[in-house]
Design a protein around this motif. Structure first.
Motif, mmCIF file in Angstrom:
data_model
loop_
_atom_site.group_PDB
_atom_site.id
_atom_site.type_symbol
_atom_site.label_atom_id
_atom_site.label_comp_id
_atom_site.label_asym_id
_atom_site.label_seq_id
_atom_site.Cartn_x
_atom_site.Cartn_y
_atom_site.Cartn_z
ATOM 1 N N THR A 155 0.833 -1.200 0.000
ATOM 2 C CA THR A 155 0.000 0.000 0.000
ATOM 3 C C THR A 155 0.869 1.252 0.000
ATOM 4 O OG1 THR A 155 -0.204 0.300 2.420
ATOM 5 C CG2 THR A 155 -1.722 -1.256 1.352
ATOM 6 N N PHE A 156 0.392 2.277 -0.687
ATOM 7 C CA PHE A 156 1.080 3.569 -0.760
ATOM 8 C C PHE A 156 0.175 4.615 -0.099
ATOM 9 C CE2 PHE A 156 2.432 0.999 -4.339
ATOM 10 C CZ PHE A 156 3.816 1.130 -4.309
ATOM 11 N N ILE A 157 0.686 5.253 0.930
ATOM 12 C CA ILE A 157 -0.106 6.189 1.736
ATOM 13 C C ILE A 157 0.275 7.625 1.395
ATOM 14 C CG2 ILE A 157 -0.583 6.965 4.094
ATOM 15 C CD1 ILE A 157 0.053 4.034 4.961
ATOM 16 N N ASP A 158 -0.708 8.418 0.993
ATOM 17 C CA ASP A 158 -0.435 9.812 0.632
ATOM 18 C C ASP A 158 -1.749 10.598 0.629
ATOM 19 O OD1 ASP A 158 0.754 12.142 -0.187
ATOM 20 O OD2 ASP A 158 0.982 11.541 -2.283
ATOM 21 N N THR A 159 -2.190 11.015 1.804
ATOM 22 C CA THR A 159 -3.468 11.721 1.915
ATOM 23 C C THR A 159 -3.462 12.648 3.115
ATOM 24 O OG1 THR A 159 -5.867 11.435 2.102
ATOM 25 C CG2 THR A 159 -4.498 9.870 3.305
ATOM 26 N N LYS A 160 -4.181 13.754 3.000
ATOM 27 C CA LYS A 160 -4.361 14.635 4.153
ATOM 28 C C LYS A 160 -5.330 14.013 5.151
ATOM 29 C CE LYS A 160 -3.535 18.994 1.686
ATOM 30 N NZ LYS A 160 -2.365 19.394 2.489
ATOM 31 N N GLY A 161 -6.145 13.081 4.695
ATOM 32 C CA GLY A 161 -7.119 12.428 5.554
ATOM 33 C C GLY A 161 -8.317 11.979 4.743
ATOM 34 N N ALA A 162 -9.246 11.323 5.393
ATOM 35 C CA ALA A 162 -10.485 10.916 4.729
ATOM 36 C C ALA A 162 -11.291 12.153 4.345
ATOM 37 C CB ALA A 162 -11.299 10.022 5.664
ATOM 38 N N TYR A 163 -12.061 12.035 3.264
ATOM 39 C CA TYR A 163 -12.849 13.185 2.793
ATOM 40 C C TYR A 163 -13.826 13.624 3.892
ATOM 41 C CZ TYR A 163 -15.226 16.257 -0.461
ATOM 42 O OH TYR A 163 -15.737 17.372 -1.084
ATOM 43 N N PRO A 164 -13.853 14.920 4.231
ATOM 44 C CA PRO A 164 -14.641 15.392 5.377
ATOM 45 C C PRO A 164 -16.068 15.823 5.052
ATOM 46 C CG PRO A 164 -13.251 17.169 4.593
ATOM 47 C CD PRO A 164 -12.965 15.983 3.697
ATOM 48 N N GLY A 165 -16.561 15.576 3.855
ATOM 49 C CA GLY A 165 -17.870 16.074 3.453
ATOM 50 C C GLY A 165 -19.044 15.321 4.054
ATOM 51 N N LYS A 166 -20.205 15.942 3.992
ATOM 52 C CA LYS A 166 -21.440 15.365 4.543
ATOM 53 C C LYS A 166 -21.800 14.052 3.870
ATOM 54 C CE LYS A 166 -26.377 16.375 5.142
ATOM 55 N NZ LYS A 166 -27.460 17.366 4.883
ATOM 56 N N ALA A 167 -21.664 14.001 2.537
ATOM 57 C CA ALA A 167 -22.041 12.783 1.812
ATOM 58 C C ALA A 167 -21.188 11.600 2.241
ATOM 59 C CB ALA A 167 -21.903 13.008 0.306
ATOM 60 N N ALA A 168 -19.903 11.845 2.492
ATOM 61 C CA ALA A 168 -19.012 10.769 2.930
ATOM 62 C C ALA A 168 -19.448 10.236 4.295
ATOM 63 C CB ALA A 168 -17.569 11.264 2.989
ATOM 64 N N GLU A 169 -19.845 11.138 5.184
ATOM 65 C CA GLU A 169 -20.305 10.703 6.505
ATOM 66 C C GLU A 169 -21.615 9.920 6.388
ATOM 67 O OE1 GLU A 169 -18.584 10.884 9.168
ATOM 68 O OE2 GLU A 169 -16.988 12.174 8.410
ATOM 69 N N GLU A 170 -22.482 10.368 5.506
ATOM 70 C CA GLU A 170 -23.767 9.675 5.330
ATOM 71 C C GLU A 170 -23.573 8.252 4.811
ATOM 72 O OE1 GLU A 170 -26.722 13.476 4.331
ATOM 73 O OE2 GLU A 170 -25.775 12.358 2.695
ATOM 74 N N ARG A 171 -22.519 8.042 4.029
ATOM 75 C CA ARG A 171 -22.277 6.703 3.469
ATOM 76 C C ARG A 171 -21.379 5.849 4.366
ATOM 77 N NH1 ARG A 171 -21.938 9.774 -1.361
ATOM 78 N NH2 ARG A 171 -19.694 9.488 -1.570
ATOM 79 N N GLY A 172 -21.084 6.321 5.565
ATOM 80 C CA GLY A 172 -20.374 5.472 6.527
ATOM 81 C C GLY A 172 -18.866 5.588 6.502
ATOM 82 N N GLN A 173 -18.368 6.809 6.545
ATOM 83 C CA GLN A 173 -16.922 7.019 6.474
ATOM 84 C C GLN A 173 -16.163 6.316 7.602
ATOM 85 O OE1 GLN A 173 -14.539 7.615 4.411
ATOM 86 N NE2 GLN A 173 -14.543 9.848 4.157
ATOM 87 N N SER A 174 -16.581 6.551 8.830
ATOM 88 C CA SER A 174 -15.845 5.973 9.964
ATOM 89 C C SER A 174 -15.939 4.449 9.972
ATOM 90 C CB SER A 174 -16.366 6.549 11.280
ATOM 91 O OG SER A 174 -17.743 6.292 11.440
ATOM 92 N N GLU A 175 -17.094 3.921 9.595
ATOM 93 C CA GLU A 175 -17.249 2.456 9.556
ATOM 94 C C GLU A 175 -16.335 1.841 8.516
ATOM 95 O OE1 GLU A 175 -18.588 -1.352 8.025
ATOM 96 O OE2 GLU A 175 -18.621 0.559 6.940
#
Length: 324
Positions: A155-175
């Motif tokens: 795996t190659f890691i290169d991100t500021k973080g998971a996308y913080p938008g509302k739609a991402a949370e609605e689709r279960g970002q943390s899960e």
């Protein structure tokens, strides 16, 4: 130039002077060879001093350099027969995550990583390398497939973080992130994770549960971005550089703390200075660790991964026996 870093200003100005003297020498047929030689020597001295000891803030700037090699750059440089696979089979295809099947030194592997854009349009398409839940689920789908067919995972890691938008949370970002952590811990194949740029928060951890976690020399890895930490601790996100120094986010800090297992050197000035040389250095480290891990049994691989994360962190005890 637009991509020049502020702390490199002395080098940039000196290189401009050298180039100007060379141009005058060619155009006017004036011999400035001795002056150019002395300035080149001075350039090398400043260069060695500048990059010998860099602050966390300076390494952070290099880690975020827009010309730094991306996951796709490395896959194309170090692997052969790459076949990209798409979609999470649940919602869609998140282009902030790329992955597929390839061969590394003739060994079939599954490669997965965050993908930043090369320009503004590409960055918007790829959500600036910040995955939605479907991105993490795509990564998990590919890793499950690798586990099923006994292919090592890189795996190659290169991100500021998971996308913080509302739609991402609605689709279960943390899960989605938590599910990746849970399942990666139990896979029966070797897993090598490399932080190639910025490894930020849960978005990075979702691809970071490996038998070996490596970092490029100028990469950074943290539970929260320096800007986020500054806004919480100092109530001022403009103090990100100050926060970066305190957070111990550099490869040297994290190796000393036992969070990572090794540092991959970079060409002087950063990976963006020589993509081919950086890819070759990275390939050497991946192949060496993969060769060692492939001698372990399935149970040993899982035990090795468990022990690696179990030993992270240190505790001290007071005379009363309370730990702090």
């Amino acid at each position: 130039m637009a991509n020049d870093l502020a702390f490199e200003k002395p080098l940039i100005e000196l290189r401009a002077t050298i180039d100007e003297l060379k141009k005058i020498s060619e155009d006017k047929h004036i011999d400035f060879s001795e002056e150019i030689r002395r300035l080149e020597m001075k350039y090398r001295e400043i260069e060695n001093e500048l990059y010998a000891v860099m602050s966390a803030a300076e390494r952070m700037q290099i880690a975020r350099h827009p010309a730094r090699p991306t996951t796709i750059d490395y896959i194309q440089a170090i692997c052969t027969d790459f076949v990209e696979l798409h979609g999470d089979r649940l919602h869609g295809d998140d282009l902030a995550i790329v992955g597929g099947i390839a061969k590394l030194n003739g060994i079939p592997v599954t490669v997965v990583g965050h993908q930043r854009g090369k320009d503004t349009k590409d960055n918007i398409t790829r959500h600036f390398g910040m995955p939605h839940p479907e991105g993490f689920r795509k990564a998990l789908r590919l890793m499950r497939q690798a586990d099923k067919f006994r292919r090592p995972i890189v795996t190659f890691i290169d991100t500021k973080g998971a996308y913080p938008g509302k739609a991402a949370e609605e689709r279960g970002q943390s899960e989605a992130i938590a599910h990746n952590l849970f399942e990666m811990a139990s896979f029966r194949v070797p897993i090598i994770c490399i932080v190639i740029g910025e490894g930020g928060s849960g978005g990075a951890l979702a691809l970071g549960v490996g038998n070996r976690v490596l970092m490029l020399e100028n990469a950074i890895y943290s539970a929260i971005s320096p800007e986020g930490a500054a806004s919480i601790i100092y109530k001022d996100s403009s103090k990100a550089l100050e926060a970066a120094e305190a957070m111990k986010i550099t490869a040297a800090d994290l190796e000393r703390l036992g969070v990572i297992d090794g540092i991959v050197p970079e060409p002087k000035g950063g990976a963006h200075r020589d993509h081919a040389a950086q890819a070759e250095l990275l390939k050497e480290h991946i192949v060496r660790h993969l060769t060692d891990l492939m001698t372990l049994s399935e149970d040993q691989l899982r035990e090795d991964r468990y022990n690696k994360f179990r030993k992270i962190g240190r505790f001290t005890y007071t005379q009363e026996g309370n730990h702090a």
